[in-house]
Structures are given as C-alpha cells and as structure tokens.
Design a protein around this motif. Structure first.
Motif, PDB file in Angstrom:
ATOM      1  N   THR A  23       0.831  -1.211   0.000  1.00  0.00           N
ATOM      2  CA  THR A  23       0.000   0.000   0.000  1.00  0.00           C
ATOM      3  C   THR A  23       0.863   1.257   0.000  1.00  0.00           C
ATOM      4  N   LEU A  24       1.880   1.266   0.847  1.00  0.00           N
ATOM      5  CA  LEU A  24       2.778   2.420   0.892  1.00  0.00           C
ATOM      6  C   LEU A  24       3.490   2.621  -0.436  1.00  0.00           C
ATOM      7  N   GLU A  25       3.947   1.516  -1.038  1.00  0.00           N
ATOM      8  CA  GLU A  25       4.656   1.625  -2.321  1.00  0.00           C
ATOM      9  C   GLU A  25       3.745   2.199  -3.402  1.00  0.00           C
ATOM     10  N   LYS A  26       2.493   1.753  -3.433  1.00  0.00           N
ATOM     11  CA  LYS A  26       1.550   2.291  -4.420  1.00  0.00           C
ATOM     12  C   LYS A  26       1.343   3.789  -4.210  1.00  0.00           C
ATOM     13  N   GLY A  27       1.195   4.180  -2.943  1.00  0.00           N
ATOM     14  CA  GLY A  27       0.987   5.589  -2.641  1.00  0.00           C
ATOM     15  C   GLY A  27       2.191   6.445  -2.986  1.00  0.00           C
ATOM     16  N   ILE A  28       3.382   5.917  -2.715  1.00  0.00           N
ATOM     17  CA  ILE A  28       4.618   6.651  -3.014  1.00  0.00           C
ATOM     18  C   ILE A  28       4.735   6.885  -4.518  1.00  0.00           C
ATOM     19  N   LYS A  29       4.496   5.845  -5.286  1.00  0.00           N
ATOM     20  CA  LYS A  29       4.620   5.960  -6.746  1.00  0.00           C
ATOM     21  C   LYS A  29       3.537   6.874  -7.324  1.00  0.00           C
ATOM     22  N   ARG A  30       2.356   6.770  -6.756  1.00  0.00           N
ATOM     23  CA  ARG A  30       1.250   7.578  -7.274  1.00  0.00           C
ATOM     24  C   ARG A  30       1.411   9.061  -6.935  1.00  0.00           C
ATOM     25  N   LEU A  31       1.881   9.330  -5.710  1.00  0.00           N
ATOM     26  CA  LEU A  31       1.892  10.708  -5.212  1.00  0.00           C
ATOM     27  C   LEU A  31       3.287  11.305  -5.080  1.00  0.00           C
ATOM     28  N   ASN A  32       4.320  10.501  -5.348  1.00  0.00           N
ATOM     29  CA  ASN A  32       5.696  10.975  -5.177  1.00  0.00           C
ATOM     30  C   ASN A  32       5.882  11.539  -3.766  1.00  0.00           C
ATOM     31  N   SER A  33       5.434  10.749  -2.776  1.00  0.00           N
ATOM     32  CA  SER A  33       5.295  11.243  -1.408  1.00  0.00           C
ATOM     33  C   SER A  33       6.465  10.882  -0.499  1.00  0.00           C
ATOM     34  N   ILE A  34       7.128  11.922   0.005  1.00  0.00           N
ATOM     35  CA  ILE A  34       8.180  11.741   1.006  1.00  0.00           C
ATOM     36  C   ILE A  34       7.591  11.222   2.317  1.00  0.00           C
ATOM     37  N   THR A  35       6.397  11.686   2.670  1.00  0.00           N
ATOM     38  CA  THR A  35       5.754  11.257   3.917  1.00  0.00           C
ATOM     39  C   THR A  35       5.533   9.753   3.923  1.00  0.00           C
ATOM     40  N   LEU A  36       4.978   9.219   2.851  1.00  0.00           N
ATOM     41  CA  LEU A  36       4.751   7.774   2.773  1.00  0.00           C
ATOM     42  C   LEU A  36       6.064   7.013   2.690  1.00  0.00           C
ATOM     43  N   ALA A  37       7.049   7.586   2.012  1.00  0.00           N
ATOM     44  CA  ALA A  37       8.373   6.947   1.944  1.00  0.00           C
ATOM     45  C   ALA A  37       8.992   6.848   3.329  1.00  0.00           C
ATOM     46  N   THR A  93       9.242   1.397   8.854  1.00  0.00           N
ATOM     47  CA  THR A  93       8.799   0.008   9.033  1.00  0.00           C
ATOM     48  C   THR A  93       9.894  -0.966   8.618  1.00  0.00           C
ATOM     49  N   ALA A  94      10.554  -0.673   7.505  1.00  0.00           N
ATOM     50  CA  ALA A  94      11.623  -1.549   7.017  1.00  0.00           C
ATOM     51  C   ALA A  94      12.742  -1.681   8.048  1.00  0.00           C
ATOM     52  N   LEU A  95      13.092  -0.582   8.678  1.00  0.00           N
ATOM     53  CA  LEU A  95      14.160  -0.609   9.684  1.00  0.00           C
ATOM     54  C   LEU A  95      13.722  -1.344  10.947  1.00  0.00           C
ATOM     55  N   LYS A  96      12.487  -1.099  11.374  1.00  0.00           N
ATOM     56  CA  LYS A  96      11.995  -1.749  12.595  1.00  0.00           C
ATOM     57  C   LYS A  96      11.880  -3.260  12.427  1.00  0.00           C
ATOM     58  N   LEU A  97      11.448  -3.687  11.243  1.00  0.00           N
ATOM     59  CA  LEU A  97      11.264  -5.119  11.000  1.00  0.00           C
ATOM     60  C   LEU A  97      12.493  -5.775  10.386  1.00  0.00           C
ATOM     61  N   ASN A  98      13.487  -4.944  10.010  1.00  0.00           N
ATOM     62  CA  ASN A  98      14.701  -5.432   9.367  1.00  0.00           C
ATOM     63  C   ASN A  98      14.379  -6.244   8.114  1.00  0.00           C
ATOM     64  N   ARG A  99      13.519  -5.673   7.275  1.00  0.00           N
ATOM     65  CA  ARG A  99      13.174  -6.316   6.014  1.00  0.00           C
ATOM     66  C   ARG A  99      12.795  -5.230   4.997  1.00  0.00           C
ATOM     67  N   ASN A 100      12.844  -5.610   3.712  1.00  0.00           N
ATOM     68  CA  ASN A 100      12.491  -4.704   2.612  1.00  0.00           C
ATOM     69  C   ASN A 100      13.371  -3.451   2.573  1.00  0.00           C
ATOM     70  N   LYS A 101      14.570  -3.531   3.126  1.00  0.00           N
ATOM     71  CA  LYS A 101      15.432  -2.341   3.130  1.00  0.00           C
ATOM     72  C   LYS A 101      15.959  -2.016   1.733  1.00  0.00           C
ATOM     73  N   GLN A 102      16.282  -3.052   0.964  1.00  0.00           N
ATOM     74  CA  GLN A 102      16.739  -2.803  -0.403  1.00  0.00           C
ATOM     75  C   GLN A 102      15.604  -2.229  -1.250  1.00  0.00           C
ATOM     76  N   GLU A 103      14.412  -2.789  -1.051  1.00  0.00           N
ATOM     77  CA  GLU A 103      13.245  -2.264  -1.761  1.00  0.00           C
ATOM     78  C   GLU A 103      12.994  -0.799  -1.393  1.00  0.00           C
ATOM     79  N   ALA A 104      13.200  -0.486  -0.109  1.00  0.00           N
ATOM     80  CA  ALA A 104      12.999   0.888   0.354  1.00  0.00           C
ATOM     81  C   ALA A 104      13.963   1.840  -0.341  1.00  0.00           C
ATOM     82  N   LEU A 105      15.217   1.406  -0.470  1.00  0.00           N
ATOM     83  CA  LEU A 105      16.206   2.244  -1.127  1.00  0.00           C
ATOM     84  C   LEU A 105      15.860   2.450  -2.602  1.00  0.00           C
TER      85      LEU A 105
END
Length: 288
Positions: free
Chosen positions: A220-234, A240-252
């Motif tokens: 959901t966040l990824e869709k919103g980021i791409k749709r709105l170019n949103s720093i807030t959602l990023a 979340t990626a840091l807290k869960l220690n996952r999807n960090k490469q995807e986040a970058l």
C-alpha cells in the motif's frame, strides 16, 4: 502632553508589530518555539490582541502544549463567542488535556470538551474537524462516562454527507478501532479510491500494520509513493523496514524513484533547498 505620550508609546507599538510579524513568519515556517517566544512578548504589551492570541494558541498546539493552548483559546472563545474555529480549538485542546490527565480531572473536563466541539458545529454546520474530534471521543470513552459507538457512527454519517472521503475514512477508523479489520479494509479502500491522498494511503497502510499483514502494508505504501511521489509515505515505509529489518533494499529503490534533484547537502547560500530533500537524504543514510 498628548504629543509627548505619542512619542513614548509609538516605539512600543512599532516593536509589538515587528515582533508579531516575526512570530507569524516563524509559525508559517514551522518554527513554533521561536513563534511562541516572539508572540508571548507581544502579548505582554497587548494582552487582548486577537491575532497574537490566535497564532500563539496554534503554536502551542503544534508543540502539543495542550494546557497552554486551551488557556489561550479560552480567552478567544470568551471574546469571540460566535467564532466556530475558536470553540473547536478550545474543545480540542481541552480534550487532549483530558486524555493526558488522571481520571478525575479527565471526567471534570469532558462536559466542556463536548460542549465546545458541538458549539463549533452549531456555528459552522460544515465543520469537519469538530465532527472528527467528537467521533473519536465517543468511540474511545467507556459507556459509563458517556461513550457511545452509535453516536460515533452518527458523526461518521454526517462526515460522509459533507465529504465522501472523510466519511469513508471515518467508518474505516471506527471499524479499525473495533478490530473489525475486514470491514475497515472495505472503507479504507473506498477512501483511497475517492481521495488518492497521502492520508488515505497512510490510513490503509496503518490498518494492515494493525492487522499484522506486513506484505499489504508495504504494498500500500509503495503504491501511494509511486502515485503521489510522497516523502511522507516513503518515510513510513523506511521506518517500518528498519523496525522489522526487512524490505530495506526495496525501500532504497523506492527512494531512488522519487523525483527530487540535486541531493548534495546545502551550503549556507544555496537557494531552493527544501525540507523534502533533507528528509530524502536522511532516509537514504538510514538504509546505507
């Protein structure tokens, strides 16, 4: 004698006007502590000035200094009793004082909280924020002290009449708080469809976080980021990626898709630097 008094008083008036403008400018730039410092000085010499109290009350609220915000807004309500916004701000600030207080004090404030929020709606029948505040209060309070799920739903229906997006968000919020996650998902998806805003994507993502559906939270966040170019959602995605220690490469990779240019740190004289660019640099550094 009148001329002499004018000469003495004029510098004080000029000083107050200058301090007010500086305080207002600081508020508009998000420097709320500086705004408070300037505006409090103006209030010492002009305790009844409307705009000074207006901006000062808002500045206290932005820093979550609820008691001080309530005190200032109380004076505005007393002086301008037909101003819906002042009733909303006073009732809202009192509500947050109550939320942080002990049970006895909270109960003693609830009557005033409800009165002023309802007064805001009476004075401005289209007041959306006051309805949101009342919806949350009635949902959070136990029935024994005046809470009511049905009353919350009544305000959600009113919001829906005023704004379909707010209505969808309101019903989603109620179902989410009651842990009816499937029903909440239906409402929040409707809100996203109608609103396509940072708020709608963020609230749907929060639902998936609450229901522990991490995959949908990130999606959901990824869709919103791409749709709105949103720093807030990023920022939410990275947190979340840091807290869960996952999807960090995807986040970058997602951060690299945001259309912000010239990402070197700013110099003192550089113009056009934005807070968003600083945030993007900080987010990337957290992932590296």
């Amino acid at each position: 004698m009148k001329t002499f008094l004018f000469i003495i008083a004029f510098p004080l008036v000029a000083f107050s006007q200058t301090s007010f403008e500086l305080g207002k400018k600081a508020f508009e730039e998000g420097n709320y502590q500086e705004a408070i410092s300037k505006l409090e000085r103006v209030l010492e010499s002009q305790p009844s000035d409307k705009l000074t109290r207006d901006y000062l009350g808002q500045s206290y609220a932005r820093l979550e200094r609820w008691e001080e915000s309530a005190d200032i807004n109380k004076t505005l309500v007393e002086d301008y009793p037909v101003n819906a916004e002042y009733h909303f701000r006073y009732g809202g600030a009192l509500g947050l004082v109550a939320k942080e207080a002990n049970s006895f004090k909270a109960l003693s404030l609830l009557g005033d909280v409800k009165f002023h929020l309802k007064k805001a709606i009476e004075l401005n029948p289209k007041h959306i924020e006051a309805r949101w505040a009342l919806l949350q209060i009635y949902l959070e309070l136990p029935g024994i002290v005046g809470g009511s799920e049905s009353t919350s739903r009544k305000y959600a229906s009113q919001l829906q009449s005023l704004s379909p997006v707010d209505g969808a968000l309101a019903f989603g919020y109620i179902e989410r708080e009651l842990e009816n996650y499937d029903k909440a998902e239906t409402h929040y998806k409707k809100a996203v469809e109608l609103g396509q805003s940072v708020t709608t994507y963020k609230e749907l993502a929060e639902l998936y976080k609450r229901s522990e559906d991490t995959a949908k939270h990130f999606e959901t966040l990824e869709k919103g980021i791409k749709r709105l170019n949103s720093i807030t959602l990023a920022s939410v995605y990275v947190d979340t990626a840091l807290k869960l220690n996952r999807n960090k490469q995807e986040a970058l990779e997602i951060l690299n898709t945001l259309t912000l240019s010239e990402l070197q740190p700013p110099s003192v004289t550089q113009s056009g630097w934005s807070e968003e660019k600083e945030t993007l640099i900080r987010l990337k550094s957290q992932l590296n």
